[in-house]
Design an enzyme around this catalytic site. Structure first.
Site, PDB file in Angstrom:
ATOM      1  N   THR A  66       0.797  -1.228   0.000  1.00 38.96           N
ATOM      2  CA  THR A  66       0.000   0.000   0.000  1.00 38.96           C
ATOM      3  C   THR A  66       0.823   1.269   0.000  1.00 38.96           C
ATOM      4  O   THR A  66       0.297   2.339  -0.299  1.00 38.96           O
ATOM      5  CB  THR A  66      -0.920   0.041   1.226  1.00 38.96           C
ATOM      6  OG1 THR A  66      -0.111   0.129   2.405  1.00 38.96           O
ATOM      7  CG2 THR A  66      -1.806  -1.183   1.298  1.00 38.96           C
ATOM      8  N   HIS A  92      11.670  -5.969   2.461  1.00 41.24           N
ATOM      9  CA  HIS A  92      10.378  -6.657   2.366  1.00 41.24           C
ATOM     10  C   HIS A  92      10.300  -7.470   1.075  1.00 41.24           C
ATOM     11  O   HIS A  92       9.888  -8.633   1.097  1.00 41.24           O
ATOM     12  CB  HIS A  92       9.229  -5.643   2.411  1.00 41.24           C
ATOM     13  CG  HIS A  92       8.844  -5.224   3.782  1.00 41.24           C
ATOM     14  ND1 HIS A  92       7.666  -5.620   4.363  1.00 41.24           N
ATOM     15  CD2 HIS A  92       9.469  -4.449   4.697  1.00 41.24           C
ATOM     16  CE1 HIS A  92       7.586  -5.102   5.570  1.00 41.24           C
ATOM     17  NE2 HIS A  92       8.666  -4.381   5.800  1.00 41.24           N
TER      18      HIS A  92
END
Length: 182
Positions: free
Chosen positions: A41, A58
């Protein structure tokens, strides 16, 4: 508490502070899924080397067979495919972008966006894992914008927890069950 593999129809909200291990725990819940859609997001702003390093960390943890969609339209993605195992990381980034879109910082309302997200999560039938920062574990923010964000995120986390089957709080890398499937 070892991670519990996600089952179809299980919606899990993973809460925690910054660097608590919440994303790593969320990823472990879906580790054995054949296919995972990762909804990222947050934006990837240019010129911010620290943020770029966090995004890279990540990305490098995700298995190659996971697909990544970078989008602020989480509700739309969840409605478009309500069956594929999905990880949303993170709700705080999504909320910030939503508040920007509706000018919530200067009086606009984010209610329609949070309602749409809650409805999409409630209707989701595949394994779903949502990652969100927990608020309220520190001092009240000193700025009006900080207080507004904390208030909105706290309310949204409560609304998402109400429709999720499981809620896990990650503290210092240790997941603690807050709500389990009944």
């Amino acid at each position: 508490m070892p991670p519990r593999a996600a089952r179809a129809g299980t919606r899990t909200l993973v809460l925690g502070g910054i660097r608590s291990g919440k994303s790593h725990h969320a990823e472990s819940i879906l580790a054995e899924a054949a296919a995972v859609r990762y909804l990222a997001t947050g934006p990837s702003p240019e010129g911010d080397d620290d943020w770029a390093a966090r995004v890279h960390a990540h990305r490098s943890r995700r298995p190659a067979h996971w697909s990544t969609v970078e989008t602020p339209d989480v509700a739309g993605q969840l409605r478009a495919d309500a069956a594929t195992a999905t990880l949303v990381d993170d709700i705080g980034g999504w909320l910030t972008a939503a508040m920007d879109r509706v000018s919530a910082w200067t009086g606009g309302s984010v209610t329609a966006e949070t309602d749409a997200l809650r409805t999409a999560v409630d209707a989701y039938r595949g394994p779903l894992v949502l990652v969100s920062p927990e608020v309220g574990l520190t001092v009240v923010p000193a700025t009006a914008a900080g207080r507004l964000f904390a208030d909105e995120l706290g309310t949204l986390n409560q609304r998402l927890a109400a429709v999720c089957d499981r809620v896990v709080l990650v503290i210092a890398g240790q997941p603690v069950a807050v709500k389990e499937i009944r």
